[in-house]
Design an enzyme around this catalytic site. Sequence first.
Site, PDB file in Angstrom:
ATOM      1  CE1 TYR A 249      -3.815   2.307   0.401  1.00 39.96           C
ATOM      2  CE2 TYR A 249      -2.694   3.148   2.349  1.00 39.96           C
ATOM      3  CZ  TYR A 249      -3.698   3.259   1.411  1.00 39.96           C
ATOM      4  OH  TYR A 249      -4.589   4.306   1.472  1.00 39.96           O
ATOM      5  CG  ASP A 250       2.976   2.099   3.527  1.00 38.12           C
ATOM      6  OD1 ASP A 250       1.729   2.094   3.551  1.00 38.12           O
ATOM      7  OD2 ASP A 250       3.677   1.897   4.536  1.00 38.12           O
ATOM      8  CB  VAL A 291      -7.681   3.241  15.378  1.00 37.79           C
ATOM      9  CG1 VAL A 291      -7.669   4.647  14.791  1.00 37.79           C
ATOM     10  CG2 VAL A 291      -7.780   3.287  16.888  1.00 37.79           C
ATOM     11  CB  VAL A 292     -12.258   5.788  13.901  1.00 32.42           C
ATOM     12  CG1 VAL A 292     -13.592   6.410  14.318  1.00 32.42           C
ATOM     13  CG2 VAL A 292     -11.150   6.810  14.058  1.00 32.42           C
ATOM     14  CG  PHE A 295     -11.253   2.483  19.508  1.00 28.63           C
ATOM     15  CD1 PHE A 295     -10.650   1.251  19.684  1.00 28.63           C
ATOM     16  CD2 PHE A 295     -10.513   3.627  19.783  1.00 28.63           C
ATOM     17  CE1 PHE A 295      -9.330   1.156  20.127  1.00 28.63           C
ATOM     18  CE2 PHE A 295      -9.200   3.539  20.227  1.00 28.63           C
ATOM     19  CZ  PHE A 295      -8.609   2.312  20.397  1.00 28.63           C
ATOM     20  CD  GLN A 313      -0.014   3.354  19.139  1.00 26.60           C
ATOM     21  OE1 GLN A 313       0.387   3.579  20.278  1.00 26.60           O
ATOM     22  NE2 GLN A 313      -0.380   2.133  18.734  1.00 26.60           N
ATOM     23  NE  ARG A 315      -2.073   6.015  12.906  1.00 23.14           N
ATOM     24  CZ  ARG A 315      -0.935   5.633  13.484  1.00 23.14           C
ATOM     25  NH1 ARG A 315      -0.267   6.497  14.238  1.00 23.14           N
ATOM     26  NH2 ARG A 315      -0.474   4.411  13.317  1.00 23.14           N
ATOM     27  N   PRO A 376       3.062   3.303  12.168  1.00 22.50           N
ATOM     28  CG  PRO A 376       2.487   4.612  10.339  1.00 22.50           C
ATOM     29  CD  PRO A 376       2.115   3.344  11.046  1.00 22.50           C
ATOM     30  CE  LYS A 378       5.831  11.881  18.477  1.00 21.47           C
ATOM     31  NZ  LYS A 378       6.688  13.051  18.824  1.00 21.47           N
TER      32      LYS A 378
END
Length: 427
Positions: A249-250, A291-292, A295, A313, A315, A376, A378
């Site tokens: 992806y990156d 993450v959102v 959660f 970390q 975001r 990552p 940060k």
Amino acid sequence: MGYRRDEMEQAEAHQAYNRKAMKAIRYMLREQRLVFVLVGIAIATLAFTLFSPSSSIRIQYNSDPLSEMRSSSSSSLAQQSRSRIEEYISMGSVGGRIPLGLKRKGLRVVVTGGAGFVGSHLVDRLMARGDKVIVVDNFFTGSKENVMHHFGNPNFELIRHDVVEPILLEVDHIYHLACPASPVHYKFNPVKTIKTNVVGTLNMLGLAKRVGARFLLTSTSEVYGDPLQHPQVETYWGNVNPIGVRSCYDEGKRTAETLAMDYHRGANVEVRIARIFNTYGPRMCIDDGRVVSNFVAQALRKEPLTVYGDGKQTRSFQFVSDLVEGLMRLMEGEHVGPFNLGNPGEFTMLELAKVVQETIDPNAKIEFRPNTEDDPHKRKPDITKAKELLGWEPKVALRQGLPLMVKDFRQRVFGDQNQEATSSSTE
């Protein structure tokens, strides 16, 4: 004999025609029918003259402003009349309607990945302003439900197609969003992911070149990798592992940016590049590893909120409507980019978990797990360039946007019939 017979037949036909004509004349004269016909024609002519837009404007010009200019020697009065004439001309017709020639022409726009999370919200905005939109999606992560409210609209078209294969379309703008964007999805088939980023981007750039369309690439903040510079500016080249589990992806997006710039420099294709930072909102895939969404889904299901690593970390989270606004401004603007599109408000994972607790369930527990590879530490955008050149910055704060996402997730997780019961049990 034959000749005389023909003459007699013609004479009889002529007499029959005369009889019919006299009958018609007598019918029109009887009971003053002719008068009614003439009166009707006069009324229709008068009505057409009075209510015709062009005649109305002409009457306004002749009876009001120009007469004032002729009858008055005052320069101020003449100036007022002249301004009124200009006002009429600018209106174009009675009632202030815009002349047809000045109305905005709807664009033909293709959105690859348009049935996905961000793509479907972009399609909504484009449709709302009157564009003709073609969605191209293979439904790997997208869903028909995201765009089905446009079914039946003559300005909307949905094509099931994988951008890895070429496609021929006649369009003005190309928004290229097609690519799985969450770790769960792009790690599922990494070879397919990098083919989508490279071959798919090549195909869409080729289409833009052939039809003269403007092309917008949605790149990602992941091009910065695990950054050594904080916050990240567009001139930073990044710190990416080229052989890691996330490199499909990156590095795929980094290559897509390279291809876009090469087509721009070498083939004069109008290119725009957006680097998107973490985005949330309705229609996100549930359990997609971001993450959102993780959660929110976990809190709704009464599961522990899983925090990877120490939770320190960071975001930055932008609401999807802010992102769509930025993408459209970038496409309509004159700057190539790349542009960071994200919310500079920075949250640690623990801070985000607490906001989710406050929004959904104050009693939700937090569970720590080992961190994932190449995650990552940060992530925070510097959006100075977007502010100055696009006049864009995010408007929706996390605590404002998150409840809208929770409402959408609650409906999809539990179903409409259980929504009220679930709401009462969590309050």
